[in-house]
Design a protein around this motif. Structure first.
Motif, PDB file in Angstrom:
ATOM      1  N   VAL A   1       0.841  -1.004  -0.148  1.00 32.99           N
ATOM      2  CA  VAL A   1      -0.004   0.078  -0.183  1.00 32.99           C
ATOM      3  C   VAL A   1       0.836   1.286  -0.162  1.00 32.99           C
ATOM      4  O   VAL A   1       0.670   2.193  -0.494  1.00 32.99           O
ATOM      5  CB  VAL A   1      -0.976   0.067   1.336  1.00 32.99           C
ATOM      6  N   CYS A   2       1.919   1.378   0.821  1.00 34.94           N
ATOM      7  CA  CYS A   2       2.961   2.619   1.156  1.00 34.94           C
ATOM      8  C   CYS A   2       3.949   2.525  -0.012  1.00 34.94           C
ATOM      9  O   CYS A   2       4.821   1.631   0.197  1.00 34.94           O
ATOM     10  CB  CYS A   2       3.228   2.525   2.388  1.00 34.94           C
ATOM     11  N   GLU A   3       3.966   3.589  -0.656  1.00 34.03           N
ATOM     12  CA  GLU A   3       5.100   3.855  -1.398  1.00 34.03           C
ATOM     13  C   GLU A   3       6.509   4.226  -1.200  1.00 34.03           C
ATOM     14  O   GLU A   3       7.553   3.749  -1.307  1.00 34.03           O
ATOM     15  CB  GLU A   3       4.727   4.986  -2.641  1.00 34.03           C
ATOM     16  N   ASP A   4       6.428   5.105   0.076  1.00 26.94           N
ATOM     17  CA  ASP A   4       7.435   5.481   0.875  1.00 26.94           C
ATOM     18  C   ASP A   4       8.223   4.371   1.679  1.00 26.94           C
ATOM     19  O   ASP A   4       9.260   4.041   1.596  1.00 26.94           O
ATOM     20  CB  ASP A   4       6.930   6.516   2.136  1.00 26.94           C
ATOM     21  N   CYS A   5       7.306   3.379   2.300  1.00 31.03           N
ATOM     22  CA  CYS A   5       7.931   2.332   3.019  1.00 31.03           C
ATOM     23  C   CYS A   5       8.562   1.288   1.713  1.00 31.03           C
ATOM     24  O   CYS A   5       9.482   0.618   2.278  1.00 31.03           O
ATOM     25  CB  CYS A   5       6.860   1.593   3.814  1.00 31.03           C
ATOM     26  N   ARG A   6       7.911   1.235   0.651  1.00 33.30           N
ATOM     27  CA  ARG A   6       8.591   0.269  -0.319  1.00 33.30           C
ATOM     28  C   ARG A   6       9.934   0.893  -0.914  1.00 33.30           C
ATOM     29  O   ARG A   6      10.846   0.027  -1.191  1.00 33.30           O
ATOM     30  CB  ARG A   6       7.396   0.252  -1.570  1.00 33.30           C
ATOM     31  N   LYS A   7      10.145   2.142  -0.952  1.00 33.88           N
ATOM     32  CA  LYS A   7      11.248   2.867  -1.313  1.00 33.88           C
ATOM     33  C   LYS A   7      12.486   2.580  -0.246  1.00 33.88           C
ATOM     34  O   LYS A   7      13.627   2.093  -0.498  1.00 33.88           O
ATOM     35  CB  LYS A   7      11.327   4.420  -1.508  1.00 33.88           C
ATOM     36  N   GLU A   8      11.833   2.577   1.147  1.00 31.69           N
ATOM     37  CA  GLU A   8      12.628   2.249   2.061  1.00 31.69           C
ATOM     38  C   GLU A   8      13.191   0.836   2.125  1.00 31.69           C
ATOM     39  O   GLU A   8      14.293   0.504   2.450  1.00 31.69           O
ATOM     40  CB  GLU A   8      12.025   2.755   3.389  1.00 31.69           C
ATOM     41  N   GLN A   9      12.414  -0.068   1.876  1.00 38.00           N
ATOM     42  CA  GLN A   9      12.636  -1.392   1.687  1.00 38.00           C
ATOM     43  C   GLN A   9      13.513  -1.785   0.644  1.00 38.00           C
ATOM     44  O   GLN A   9      14.480  -2.687   0.762  1.00 38.00           O
ATOM     45  CB  GLN A   9      11.320  -2.290   1.811  1.00 38.00           C
ATOM     46  N   GLU A  10      13.364  -1.072  -0.508  1.00 43.06           N
ATOM     47  CA  GLU A  10      14.440  -1.417  -1.630  1.00 43.06           C
ATOM     48  C   GLU A  10      15.873  -0.907  -1.160  1.00 43.06           C
ATOM     49  O   GLU A  10      16.681  -1.501  -1.543  1.00 43.06           O
ATOM     50  CB  GLU A  10      13.725  -0.503  -2.847  1.00 43.06           C
ATOM     51  N   MET A  11      16.076   0.342  -0.690  1.00 41.39           N
ATOM     52  CA  MET A  11      17.249   0.737  -0.266  1.00 41.39           C
ATOM     53  C   MET A  11      17.673  -0.428   0.827  1.00 41.39           C
ATOM     54  O   MET A  11      18.893  -0.636   0.728  1.00 41.39           O
ATOM     55  CB  MET A  11      17.193   2.128   0.532  1.00 41.39           C
ATOM     56  N   MET A  12      17.007  -0.793   1.836  1.00 41.96           N
ATOM     57  CA  MET A  12      17.497  -1.918   2.734  1.00 41.96           C
ATOM     58  C   MET A  12      17.859  -3.254   1.983  1.00 41.96           C
ATOM     59  O   MET A  12      18.992  -3.833   2.518  1.00 41.96           O
ATOM     60  CB  MET A  12      16.345  -2.178   3.820  1.00 41.96           C
ATOM     61  N   ASP A  13      17.034  -3.667   0.826  1.00 39.22           N
ATOM     62  CA  ASP A  13      17.438  -4.672   0.169  1.00 39.22           C
ATOM     63  C   ASP A  13      18.852  -4.537  -0.448  1.00 39.22           C
ATOM     64  O   ASP A  13      19.804  -5.502  -0.608  1.00 39.22           O
ATOM     65  CB  ASP A  13      16.375  -5.048  -0.932  1.00 39.22           C
TER      66      ASP A  13
END
Length: 114
Positions: A26-38
């Motif tokens: 649902v959340c675009e900001d958290c998805r970007k954060e998760q991509e950085m963490m990956d």
């Protein structure tokens, strides 16, 4: 203007995987954060073998030092234990005086100077 989502850290730390993954959908900001963490996780996986190899060499060095210390102390104690000449001279509580070492001494046990 839309406010940035600040739930990523809390959900990542405390939520179960199912809730966390649903929020990421649902959340675009958290998805970007998760991509950085990956990406960071991939980098760590890439360099991990170099650090593991270095740490294994350190463990082998520590083991070698410990084995040397055990071997050396065992040898010294064995020599002192089985060599009666040394074990008769050096015993617990024995104090060597200047007279025992062959120096001329006076009546007080002090080294005599002529």
């Amino acid at each position: 203007m839309k406010e940035k989502c600040t739930k990523y850290e809390g959900l990542f730390t405390f939520a179960d995987d199912e809730t966390f993954n649903e929020h990421l959908k649902v959340c675009e900001d958290c998805r970007k954060e998760q991509e950085m963490m990956d990406k960071v996780s991939d980098l760590l996986k890439e360099v991990k073998p170099f650090y593991i190899k270095k740490r294994k060499n350190t463990a082998v060095l520590k083991l070698a030092c410990a084995m040397f210390l055990i071997l050396f102390s065992g040898t010294v104690m064995g020599i002192i234990n089985f060599n009666t000449d040394i074990s008769d001279i050096i015993k617990y509580g024995t104090v060597l005086s200047a007279e025992d070492l062959g120096f001329p001494v006076d009546s007080y046990g002090l080294i005599m100077v002529e």
